[in-house]
Design an enzyme around this catalytic site. Structure first.
Site, PDB file in Angstrom:
ATOM      1  N   CYS A   2     -35.806   5.443  48.715  1.00  0.00           N
ATOM      2  CA  CYS A   2     -35.685   4.281  47.831  1.00  0.00           C
ATOM      3  C   CYS A   2     -34.852   4.631  46.601  1.00  0.00           C
ATOM      4  CB  CYS A   2     -37.062   3.856  47.362  1.00  0.00           C
ATOM      5  SG  CYS A   2     -38.201   3.611  48.720  1.00  0.00           S
ATOM      6  N   ARG A  57     -28.896   5.841  49.855  1.00  0.00           N
ATOM      7  CA  ARG A  57     -30.146   6.600  49.839  1.00  0.00           C
ATOM      8  C   ARG A  57     -31.222   5.995  50.747  1.00  0.00           C
ATOM      9  NH1 ARG A  57     -31.352   9.416  45.067  1.00  0.00           N
ATOM     10  NH2 ARG A  57     -33.424   8.527  45.173  1.00  0.00           N
ATOM     11  N   TRP A  63     -36.732   1.972  51.405  1.00  0.00           N
ATOM     12  CA  TRP A  63     -36.727   2.638  52.713  1.00  0.00           C
ATOM     13  C   TRP A  63     -38.197   2.735  53.083  1.00  0.00           C
ATOM     14  CZ3 TRP A  63     -38.464   7.450  54.662  1.00  0.00           C
ATOM     15  CH2 TRP A  63     -37.853   7.871  55.852  1.00  0.00           C
ATOM     16  N   ASN A  66     -40.537   4.929  43.969  1.00  0.00           N
ATOM     17  CA  ASN A  66     -39.997   5.796  45.011  1.00  0.00           C
ATOM     18  C   ASN A  66     -40.994   6.930  45.206  1.00  0.00           C
ATOM     19  OD1 ASN A  66     -38.377   7.257  46.772  1.00  0.00           O
ATOM     20  ND2 ASN A  66     -37.214   8.224  45.120  1.00  0.00           N
ATOM     21  N   GLY A  67     -41.398   7.175  46.464  1.00  0.00           N
ATOM     22  CA  GLY A  67     -42.367   8.237  46.731  1.00  0.00           C
ATOM     23  C   GLY A  67     -43.537   7.688  47.523  1.00  0.00           C
ATOM     24  N   GLU A 113     -25.780  22.094  64.571  1.00  0.00           N
ATOM     25  CA  GLU A 113     -25.220  21.193  63.556  1.00  0.00           C
ATOM     26  C   GLU A 113     -24.410  20.069  64.221  1.00  0.00           C
ATOM     27  OE1 GLU A 113     -25.711  20.646  60.562  1.00  0.00           O
ATOM     28  OE2 GLU A 113     -23.939  19.565  59.861  1.00  0.00           O
ATOM     29  N   LYS A 149     -25.088  15.950  64.149  1.00  0.00           N
ATOM     30  CA  LYS A 149     -24.115  14.886  63.800  1.00  0.00           C
ATOM     31  C   LYS A 149     -24.106  13.798  64.865  1.00  0.00           C
ATOM     32  CE  LYS A 149     -24.069  16.476  60.819  1.00  0.00           C
ATOM     33  NZ  LYS A 149     -24.368  16.778  59.477  1.00  0.00           N
ATOM     34  N   GLU A 204     -27.336  11.681  64.641  1.00  0.00           N
ATOM     35  CA  GLU A 204     -27.365  10.806  63.466  1.00  0.00           C
ATOM     36  C   GLU A 204     -26.393   9.648  63.573  1.00  0.00           C
ATOM     37  OE1 GLU A 204     -27.862  13.146  59.413  1.00  0.00           O
ATOM     38  OE2 GLU A 204     -26.430  14.096  60.728  1.00  0.00           O
ATOM     39  N   HIS A 245     -32.290  30.405  81.460  1.00  0.00           N
ATOM     40  CA  HIS A 245     -33.749  30.422  81.276  1.00  0.00           C
ATOM     41  C   HIS A 245     -34.338  29.016  81.317  1.00  0.00           C
ATOM     42  CE1 HIS A 245     -33.661  34.682  80.485  1.00  0.00           C
ATOM     43  NE2 HIS A 245     -32.742  34.500  79.547  1.00  0.00           N
ATOM     44  N   LYS A 248     -30.181   9.354  52.717  1.00  0.00           N
ATOM     45  CA  LYS A 248     -29.428  10.546  52.324  1.00  0.00           C
ATOM     46  C   LYS A 248     -30.329  11.636  51.741  1.00  0.00           C
ATOM     47  CE  LYS A 248     -25.655  12.867  51.524  1.00  0.00           C
ATOM     48  NZ  LYS A 248     -25.086  13.548  52.700  1.00  0.00           N
TER      49      LYS A 248
END
Ligand code: F6R
Length: 586
Positions: A2, A27, A74, A100-101, A463, A467, A470, A486, A581
């Site tokens: 948020c 964000r 969010w 926020n939190g 990595e 990407k 996401e 394996h 973010k």
């Protein structure tokens, strides 16, 4: 996560609040709302959608008043609905809050407020803040006393800002960022400097257990016990232009392209703290690296490089698992915390645990004013400017570049290339994008993609897979190529696509053997290498370089592949669904 923004001053608040929310939308962004005060009356408008959409449908920008708060949400507690969007009000509607939190004890607080006659409108944890403040004020407490008391009641993590119908603004911080911006004509309070950098570069960073009150007398900052705190005003160095898209279609593409400068900046950093940082690492009995997501992947590379070149053997622990790794650190240990934002909750918790063990805290961070930078004993900046695209791109390679530099100092060897050679190599990878868009077209509907590499290429494989997850919403998995036999070999058939990271270093021939094994099972192979092989169905060509540079040179095409595949699937690479973010909740 948020975003919070508040303004109290001489200008009309709403247009600035809307603009600030647009800037911080990266964000977190399922719903948006504003509260402004006009003639001692609080007006709230809020709804589900992007800032622009909600602004258009509800006319947020047209709200009156020179004091107001705004929020992009969010969702954590309660679904994505208009009612759950912030701001939230108390029963008498004389207070509105944004938060926020997570308020961990909200259900117990809510129950007791309901018993006392409070009526709740939303399913959020945040709404208790408005009702509790209302309760205290109606007991004839003043705003300062109400703030002291509410901080005693709330458990969890929070940054919240409240507006009161007399025009006062108050904000408190506990484990979530909250920053006061001071401009010529008023004050801002925000969760991100980007919220007000258009208006001022003067900021006060609240620390944990502090709250601010803004009213006609100006600003005053207090500890949660009510004692006044004298805070330093910080000048923020970032230019506003850095947070604009410029000629690029997306922030993500702009940031991928910026890597030709950001990698060089980080590698040739003139940070005077570098030597001290390395002395502390070299003198430690135990070194542990931590980070989340891409920053953890950078930590995995640091672990290999420190060991291989400097003989410093360390552990890399993903931040969200740190709390379960008991007895890891003591007063002779060093924790190296890696982060773009410096606000990731899991990482900050790892730092807290390390501090309790009396370990020294070193950090590698992009945001010099972040909670991480401010709580570290010593931090090094990667200085790649604001990263707005949700997927980490330039921050990851800048972290790697700085890790190379640290490895050089720790090992006393010159390992990487000179500036002009590196610029040339990175530009070459960035410019060869047309065929990457062609490969994106071929893989755009594939449901499973595996990325394989050995040694330093394994963290790059993870990595690259991150990407793709996401930005493309595809199942992608990074695996050590040697593990194929394996288990994962069972997955290979004509419907599988495998990206092999295989430049001609010490891993080359073993990885090439894996390519043969995969091809024999009918899978399609995309090779990322400076050397072609007739076994590759598609070849992503990277230039020949010193071994240590390959992780940087091979991750850039993987970033571009994810970006172009997202475009082909018509999703917006800057705003991947469900993601934010800075992940400031656990
Ligand atoms: C990946 C990504 C996230 C972050 C992670 C850590 O593209 O963006 O996985 O890397 O949330 O964030 P920071 O580095 O800000 O601590």
């Amino acid at each position: 996560m948020c975003s919070i923004i508040a303004y109290a001053g001489q200008r009309v608040a709403a247009p600035m609040l809307v603009q600030s929310l647009k800037r911080m939308e990266y964000r977190g962004y399922d719903s948006v709302g504003l509260a402004t005060i006009s003639n001692k009356h609080i007006l709230v408008k809020k709804g589900v959608g992007k800032v622009e959409e909600v602004n258009k449908s509800l006319g947020l920008e047209k709200m009156n008043g020179s004091v107001g708060i705004g929020h992009t949400r969010w969702a954590t507690h309660g679904g994505v609905t208009d009612t759950n969007a912030h701001p939230h009000q108390n029963c008498k509607n004389d207070i509105a809050i944004v938060h926020n939190g997570i308020i961990d004890n909200y259900s117990e607080l809510k129950k007791s407020l309901i018993t006392r006659g409070h009526k709740f409108r939303s399913e959020t944890d945040s709404e208790v803040i408005a009702h509790l403040l209302g309760d205290f004020l109606h007991k004839k407490y003043d705003i300062k006393k109400a703030m002291i008391n509410i901080t005693k009641k709330l458990k969890g993590t929070y940054a919240f800002v409240a507006v009161f119908d007399d025009g006062t603004v108050a904000g408190a911080r506990f484990d979530e960022p909250l920053i006061v911006g001071i401009s010529k004509d008023g004050y801002f309070v925000s969760s991100d400097v980007l919220g007000f950098i258009e208006h001022t570069d003067k900021a006060i960073f609240l620390d944990n257990d502090e709250f601010v009150i803004l009213n006609d007398n100006g600003h005053a900052i207090f500890n949660f016990d009510g004692s006044k705190v004298k805070k330093q005003v910080t000048q923020i160095a970032w230019e506003l232009a850095d947070a604009e898209k410029g000629r690029f279609a997306h922030y993500t593409l702009k940031e991928i392209n910026e890597q030709k400068h950001t990698i060089i900046n980080a590698l040739f950093s003139k940070d005077s703290k570098l030597d001290e940082f390395c002395d502390v690492v070299a003198g430690a009995k135990r070194v542990v690296l931590t980070g989340s997501g891409s920053s953890y992947n950078a930590a995995l590379i640091a672990k290999q490089l420190f060991s291989k070149y400097a003989g410093i053997h360390c552990e890399a622990v993903i931040s969200s698992e740190f709390q379960y790794a008991s007895g890891l650190l003591d007063k002779n240990s060093v924790l190296i915390a890696i982060s773009q934002s410096g606000e990731t909750a899991d990482l900050l918790q790892a730092v807290k645990i390390a501090k309790a063990s009396e370990a020294r805290i070193l950090s590698i961070v992009n945001t010099p004013t972040s909670s991480l930078a401010r709580t570290s004993d010593l931090f090094l900046g990667i200085n790649c400017g604001p990263e707005i695209g949700v997927a980490a791109t330039k921050s990851f390679t800048a972290q790697l570049a700085l890790i190379y530099r640290i490895t050089e100092i720790l090992s006393g060897q010159k390992l990487s290339l000179n500036r002009s050679d590196l610029e040339r190599l990175v530009s070459k990878v960035l410019n060869d994008t047309k065929y990457i868009a062609n490969i994106a077209e071929k893989i755009k509907y594939i449901g499973n993609i595996y990325i394989l590499g050995r040694g330093l290429h394994f963290p790059v494989a993870i990595e690259g897979a991150l990407k793709l997850k996401e930005l493309v919403y595809v199942h992608a998995e990074g695996l050590p190529a040697g593990e194929l036999k394996h288990g994962p070999l069972a997955l290979m058939d004509e419907n599988t696509t495998v990206i092999m990271l295989n430049p001609d270093d010490e891993t080359y021939s073993d990885t090439l053997s894996n390519v043969h094994e995969i091809k024999a099972r009918g899978a399609s192979v995309i090779g990322v290498s400076n050397v072609n092989s007739n076994k590759y169905d598609n070849w992503i060509k990277i230039p020949k370089a010193k071994d240590i540079l390959y992780p940087i040179l091979e991750v850039i095409p993987l970033q571009l592949l994810a970006y172009h595949t997202a475009l082909k699937r018509e999703s917006n690479p800057d705003y991947p669904r469900h993601l934010a973010k800075s992940v400031t909740v656990k």
